[in-house]
Scaffold this active site. Structure first.
Site, PDB file in Angstrom:
ATOM      1  N   VAL A   1       0.827  -1.207   0.000  1.00 16.09           N
ATOM      2  CA  VAL A   1       0.000   0.000   0.000  1.00 16.09           C
ATOM      3  C   VAL A   1       0.869   1.269   0.000  1.00 16.09           C
ATOM      4  CG1 VAL A   1      -0.267   0.107   2.539  1.00 16.09           C
ATOM      5  CG2 VAL A   1      -2.039   1.072   1.059  1.00 16.09           C
TER       6      VAL A   1
ATOM      7  N   LYS B   1       1.849   2.763  -6.878  1.00 16.85           N
ATOM      8  CA  LYS B   1       1.355   2.073  -8.085  1.00 16.85           C
ATOM      9  C   LYS B   1       0.474   2.983  -8.947  1.00 16.85           C
ATOM     10  CE  LYS B   1      -0.412  -1.015  -5.296  1.00 16.85           C
ATOM     11  NZ  LYS B   1       0.244  -0.600  -4.053  1.00 16.85           N
TER      12      LYS B   1
ATOM     13  N   GLY C   1      -6.780   8.245  -0.492  1.00 16.69           N
ATOM     14  CA  GLY C   1      -5.602   7.940  -1.305  1.00 16.69           C
ATOM     15  C   GLY C   1      -5.342   6.453  -1.447  1.00 16.69           C
ATOM     16  N   ILE C   2      -6.376   5.650  -1.166  1.00 14.59           N
ATOM     17  CA  ILE C   2      -6.235   4.195  -1.175  1.00 14.59           C
ATOM     18  C   ILE C   2      -7.015   3.608  -2.359  1.00 14.59           C
ATOM     19  CG2 ILE C   2      -6.870   2.087   0.120  1.00 14.59           C
ATOM     20  CD1 ILE C   2      -4.674   3.470   1.551  1.00 14.59           C
ATOM     21  N   THR C   3      -6.359   2.761  -3.125  1.00 17.90           N
ATOM     22  CA  THR C   3      -7.048   2.084  -4.226  1.00 17.90           C
ATOM     23  C   THR C   3      -7.897   0.948  -3.660  1.00 17.90           C
ATOM     24  OG1 THR C   3      -5.218   2.610  -5.703  1.00 17.90           O
ATOM     25  CG2 THR C   3      -6.727   0.869  -6.418  1.00 17.90           C
TER      26      THR C   3
ATOM     27  N   HIS D   1      -3.500  -2.363  -0.211  1.00 17.07           N
ATOM     28  CA  HIS D   1      -3.941  -2.540   1.174  1.00 17.07           C
ATOM     29  C   HIS D   1      -4.145  -4.023   1.476  1.00 17.07           C
ATOM     30  CE1 HIS D   1      -6.522  -2.379   4.736  1.00 17.07           C
ATOM     31  NE2 HIS D   1      -5.974  -1.193   4.948  1.00 17.07           N
TER      32      HIS D   1
HETATM   33  P1  GTP Z   1      -2.599   1.739  -2.968  1.00 18.83           P
HETATM   34  O1  GTP Z   1      -3.198   1.573  -4.298  1.00 18.83           O
HETATM   35  O2  GTP Z   1      -3.554   2.332  -2.006  1.00 18.83           O
HETATM   36  O3  GTP Z   1      -1.956   0.494  -2.471  1.00 18.83           O
HETATM   37  O4  GTP Z   1      -1.379   2.827  -3.075  1.00 18.83           O
HETATM   38  P2  GTP Z   1      -0.433   3.014  -4.353  1.00 18.83           P
HETATM   39  O5  GTP Z   1       0.647   2.010  -4.345  1.00 18.83           O
HETATM   40  O6  GTP Z   1      -1.267   3.103  -5.587  1.00 18.83           O
HETATM   41  O7  GTP Z   1       0.258   4.416  -4.034  1.00 18.83           O
HETATM   42  P3  GTP Z   1      -0.275   5.844  -4.504  1.00 18.83           P
HETATM   43  O8  GTP Z   1      -0.149   6.010  -5.953  1.00 18.83           O
HETATM   44  O9  GTP Z   1      -1.628   6.012  -3.900  1.00 18.83           O
HETATM   45  O10 GTP Z   1       0.776   6.801  -3.791  1.00 18.83           O
HETATM   46  C1  GTP Z   1       0.835   6.883  -2.369  1.00 18.83           C
HETATM   47  C2  GTP Z   1       1.437   8.223  -1.959  1.00 18.83           C
HETATM   48  O11 GTP Z   1       2.812   8.261  -2.353  1.00 18.83           O
HETATM   49  C3  GTP Z   1       0.776   9.415  -2.613  1.00 18.83           C
HETATM   50  O12 GTP Z   1       0.741  10.456  -1.658  1.00 18.83           O
HETATM   51  C4  GTP Z   1       1.707   9.776  -3.745  1.00 18.83           C
HETATM   52  O13 GTP Z   1       1.680  11.132  -4.080  1.00 18.83           O
HETATM   53  C5  GTP Z   1       3.055   9.382  -3.159  1.00 18.83           C
HETATM   54  N1  GTP Z   1       4.004   8.976  -4.200  1.00 18.83           N
HETATM   55  C6  GTP Z   1       3.816   8.035  -5.148  1.00 18.83           C
HETATM   56  N2  GTP Z   1       4.887   7.911  -5.925  1.00 18.83           N
HETATM   57  C7  GTP Z   1       5.795   8.800  -5.465  1.00 18.83           C
HETATM   58  C8  GTP Z   1       7.124   9.149  -5.854  1.00 18.83           C
HETATM   59  O14 GTP Z   1       7.710   8.616  -6.791  1.00 18.83           O
HETATM   60  N3  GTP Z   1       7.752  10.111  -5.117  1.00 18.83           N
HETATM   61  C9  GTP Z   1       7.165  10.733  -4.061  1.00 18.83           C
HETATM   62  N4  GTP Z   1       7.865  11.658  -3.407  1.00 18.83           N
HETATM   63  N5  GTP Z   1       5.911  10.422  -3.675  1.00 18.83           N
HETATM   64  C10 GTP Z   1       5.237   9.479  -4.361  1.00 18.83           C
HETATM   65 MG    MG Z   2      -3.238   2.687  -5.896  1.00 19.09          MG
HETATM   66 NA    NA Z   3      -2.450   4.752  -2.034  1.00 22.35          NA
END
Ligand code: GTP
Ligand code: MG
Ligand code: NA
Length: 346
Positions: free
Chosen positions: A19, A23, A42-44, A86
């Protein structure tokens, strides 16, 4: 070499990882969208799908060295599946990874391997799915100087000493953690044997560093490893991802059409909570290229769709449809009862 893109379908690429490791944000960078910011907390919470045409791939890999050109892409694009990280959504990770040709395992370089990273590795190993690791959030490396217009290898080499040391320490640590999971791993530009070592690609979904290299590497790997598997087949392979109500269409299903084709008016048979559902496709819908199917928006309507694509189907009787299982098409009236049996056994 096979230059006829019509014989290959788009590879299905699944994005997996713990999480908040980034992604969805990586896909946002690729699509130039803001899907992640619209997510609750902010959660998928659903599986998503995005069609990325070959032209978009060519546009976003211009900084890659040696040059990666569109002539090297023998397939019509990529179909990318986003999954939730998650812990409560392991069924969706399993569903997403079960139908993909290749995967991107996203690891936050500042956090390393976490429980759902390891769970994802287990899924990929079980199904022998080739994958690359995106070492994401590289912009958070101490005093990192990003440059999205350069090849990531050059960006790494251009870092000042503190940043380079911090980067190398983190890469080494993650490599050791991957070794503990039974995986050999190396930065993609130092990979001694891509057949036995997993490639690590530093990325930042925020600054765009390494994004072109990630996409180019996926395309190269798909062609090297998967060309036979990507040969388009008319034999229908179609899995229901999500069941949801959309204003104006009633209950719809989002499906991944991996092979074959769907037509408006087709008689479909799929699993339902009260037994097999038999219905007729009323509308065959797709989001525009580079748009996420799970985001409510405008969908274009088609008479026929050929794999591989993420497709939304509107039809009657879908309220009790079950996600995660195959959808079948009855070519003739008398096939329906046979397919009901097949679906019942799934
Ligand atoms: P889930 O789908 O909920 O598992 O999360 P995810 O893996 O899709 O992550 P998501 O894209 O929601 O990013 C989570 C947080 O990390 C967000 O606040 C983004 O802005 C931040 N984030 C994602 N990639 C980067 C990155 O490369 N650099 C920085 N500094 N922040 C990032
Ligand atoms: Mg996501
Ligand atoms: Na997320």
């Amino acid at each position: 070499k096979n230059r006829d893109i019509r014989v290959l379908r788009a590879p299905v690429i699944c994005v997996l990882g713990h999480v908040d490791h980034g992604k969805t944000k990586i896909l946002d960078k690729l699509r130039r969208t803001n899907v992640q910011e619209g997510e609750v907390g902010g959660i998928t919470q659903q599986i998503g799908a995005t069609n990325v045409p070959a032209e978009a791939i060519a546009n976003q890999t211009k900084m890659v060295k040696p040059a990666f050109s569109i002539d090297q892409i023998d397939f019509p694009g990529l179909l990318i599946i986003d999954t939730p990280g998650h812990e409560s959504f392991s069924n969706l990770r399993s569903r997403g990874s079960s139908l993909c040709d290749m995967a991107i395992l996203v690891v936050d370089i500042t956090q390393g391997l976490e429980p759902q990273t390891i769970e994802s590795i287990e899924l990929l190993k079980k199904r022998k799915t080739p994958f690359v690791v995106a070492l994401n959030k590289v912009d958070r490396v101490f005093e990192w100087e990003g440059n999205q217009h350069k090849d990531i290898k050059e960006v790494v080499q251009a870092q000042a000493e503190f940043a380079k040391n911090d980067f190398e320490r983190r890469v080494k640590e993650i490599t050791i953690r991957l070794n503990e999971q039974g995986l050999n791993a190396a930065l993609f530009y130092e990979n001694p044997d891509p057949r036995t070592y997993v490639s690590l690609v530093p990325t930042s979904a925020i600054t765009g560093d390494g994004m072109g290299n990630l996409i180019a590497l996926i395309c190269t790997m798909c062609q090297a490893k998967l060309a036979p598997q990507l040969r388009y087949s008319e034999e229908l392979q179609c899995v229901v991802l999500e069941v949801k109500t959309i204003q104006g269409y009633g209950t719809t299903i989002d499906v991944i059409l991996v092979n074959g084709r769907l037509r408006e008016g087709d008689n479909i048979v799929l699993a339902g909570t009260e037994g097999p559902i038999v219905t007729q496709i009323r509308s065959l819908l797709m989001p525009k290229p580079l748009k996420e199917i799970r985001v409510k928006g405008s969908y274009d309507e088609f008479k026929e769709i050929k794999a591989a694509q993420g497709v939304k189907i509107a039809a009657k009787e879908l309220d009790k449809a079950i996600a995660g299982l195959s959808l079948r098409v009855a070519q003739h009236e008398d096939e329906i009862s046979v397919l009901k049996e097949v679906v019942h056994k799934d």
